[in-house]
Design a protein around this motif. Sequence first.
Motif, PDB file in Angstrom:
ATOM      1  N   SER A 115       0.837  -1.197   0.000  1.00 44.39           N
ATOM      2  CA  SER A 115       0.000   0.000   0.000  1.00 44.39           C
ATOM      3  C   SER A 115       0.871   1.245   0.000  1.00 44.39           C
ATOM      4  O   SER A 115       2.106   1.178   0.102  1.00 44.39           O
ATOM      5  N   TYR A 158       1.080   3.207   2.419  1.00 46.11           N
ATOM      6  CA  TYR A 158       1.701   3.185   3.746  1.00 46.11           C
ATOM      7  C   TYR A 158       2.990   2.368   3.713  1.00 46.11           C
ATOM      8  O   TYR A 158       4.036   2.814   4.199  1.00 46.11           O
ATOM      9  N   GLU A 190       5.296  -4.338   5.995  1.00 47.82           N
ATOM     10  CA  GLU A 190       3.863  -4.534   5.762  1.00 47.82           C
ATOM     11  C   GLU A 190       3.648  -5.954   5.247  1.00 47.82           C
ATOM     12  O   GLU A 190       4.355  -6.401   4.338  1.00 47.82           O
ATOM     13  N   GLY A 214       0.547  -1.668  11.814  1.00 54.15           N
ATOM     14  CA  GLY A 214      -0.238  -0.964  10.810  1.00 54.15           C
ATOM     15  C   GLY A 214      -1.674  -0.771  11.245  1.00 54.15           C
ATOM     16  O   GLY A 214      -2.077  -1.187  12.343  1.00 54.15           O
ATOM     17  N   ASN A 215      -2.438  -0.163  10.402  1.00 56.08           N
ATOM     18  CA  ASN A 215      -3.860   0.064  10.630  1.00 56.08           C
ATOM     19  C   ASN A 215      -4.560  -1.269  10.901  1.00 56.08           C
ATOM     20  O   ASN A 215      -4.414  -2.218  10.127  1.00 56.08           O
ATOM     21  N   ILE A 216      -5.311  -1.355  11.986  1.00 53.87           N
ATOM     22  CA  ILE A 216      -5.969  -2.612  12.337  1.00 53.87           C
ATOM     23  C   ILE A 216      -7.045  -3.002  11.329  1.00 53.87           C
ATOM     24  O   ILE A 216      -7.493  -4.154  11.310  1.00 53.87           O
ATOM     25  N   PHE A 217      -7.464  -2.073  10.484  1.00 53.89           N
ATOM     26  CA  PHE A 217      -8.478  -2.366   9.474  1.00 53.89           C
ATOM     27  C   PHE A 217      -7.866  -2.663   8.102  1.00 53.89           C
ATOM     28  O   PHE A 217      -8.578  -2.924   7.152  1.00 53.89           O
ATOM     29  N   SER A 218      -6.533  -2.608   8.016  1.00 54.81           N
ATOM     30  CA  SER A 218      -5.867  -2.819   6.736  1.00 54.81           C
ATOM     31  C   SER A 218      -5.452  -4.278   6.576  1.00 54.81           C
ATOM     32  O   SER A 218      -4.668  -4.799   7.380  1.00 54.81           O
ATOM     33  N   GLN A 273      -3.407  -5.472   4.522  1.00 56.33           N
ATOM     34  CA  GLN A 273      -1.972  -5.549   4.249  1.00 56.33           C
ATOM     35  C   GLN A 273      -1.128  -5.539   5.518  1.00 56.33           C
ATOM     36  O   GLN A 273       0.043  -5.918   5.485  1.00 56.33           O
ATOM     37  N   SER A 274      -1.701  -5.087   6.639  1.00 54.43           N
ATOM     38  CA  SER A 274      -0.947  -5.033   7.892  1.00 54.43           C
ATOM     39  C   SER A 274      -1.346  -6.138   8.868  1.00 54.43           C
ATOM     40  O   SER A 274      -0.797  -6.223   9.966  1.00 54.43           O
ATOM     41  N   ASN A 307       0.600  -7.095  12.435  1.00 57.14           N
ATOM     42  CA  ASN A 307      -0.104  -6.910  13.704  1.00 57.14           C
ATOM     43  C   ASN A 307      -0.253  -8.228  14.459  1.00 57.14           C
ATOM     44  O   ASN A 307      -0.198  -8.259  15.695  1.00 57.14           O
TER      45      ASN A 307
END
Length: 339
Positions: free
Chosen positions: A102, A104, A208, A234-238, A240-241, A245
């Motif tokens: 992404s 990010y 990522e 990373g974003n908990i909703f992504s 790709q992460s 996480n």
Amino acid sequence: MTYSNDQKALIMLSTVDGYNARKKRFESVDRPCELYDDYTVADNIIAKMEKAGIKVLTIIDEDYPETLKEIYDPPYTLYYQGDRSLFNSKDLLAVVGTRRVSAYGKNIMQNFAPVFIKSGFKIISGLARGVDSIGHRISLEHNSPTVAVVANGLDICYPPENADMQRRIAENGLVISEYAPGAKPLQFHFPERNRIISALSQGVFIPEAGDRSGSLITADYAIEQGKDLFVVPGNIFSPQSAGCNKKIRELQAIITLTPQDVITALGKVAKKNDAEVIQLDFASQAVMDILKDGALHFDEILQRSSMNIAELSGILSQLEILGVIRKLQGNNFEIIPLI
């Protein structure tokens, strides 16, 4: 070059599908030459190698990498193009991650990878799309040798759009495969090659990764091999992460917020060339002036700078990325001395 029958046998063994099958055959005899009576297959492979400029290192050779000998499942052959000395480099940092990187993830790579290189690390990765390719590209842009471990014969490039990159890495770094020329990038080759990436490295950095990313296999090999694993949250909703996480939640990785987290943990210091001048804006230079007499707590810097918290946090982060300051325990910061 002249090859012994033991070396030829190992070259032929590399054509057998599946590491477990190769391991079973290798361990069934006292010497590799006992596996075969006819070495015509090996002679044909050697002819292809010589035509394509490919060389091979076998597990019985004196300069076979010790770091690979120490793992449970060492490759018996290492076909390569490029600088052979990089097999035994103590400065390799594995940088792997999602193929569907992404904005990010790209931002992390663009900010972290140059700092890793500046500190003396050489990036090793898998030439895949996404994070792998970005790491190799940044290395080439900074004239830093990089190592690519691929999942096919070296006379093939996968993905095909990386053909020019593979050629440039072979000229300026090292391209490696445990598979003989002509071997296609079969699905099970990718997880097999990941153990080589982690074993040759000093640590593994993942900016990522999704929950099913192949880079998590490299992460698991790193843990098994006793290597440090660094992941960026990373974003908990992504999606790709999700993999990064997960590793953090399972307490299997070192949370990485700045390049210095990796550099310090692996015992390096960001190096600066005396002839190199980093241009700082007025606010950044003001912070550097505050820190010139020694380490200070964030609150002390805040008080002396008359900045707001958000502005100072951003400047400190940028200076860390540039490799001119580092964060210490207790939210203290100091200038990294020139070496």
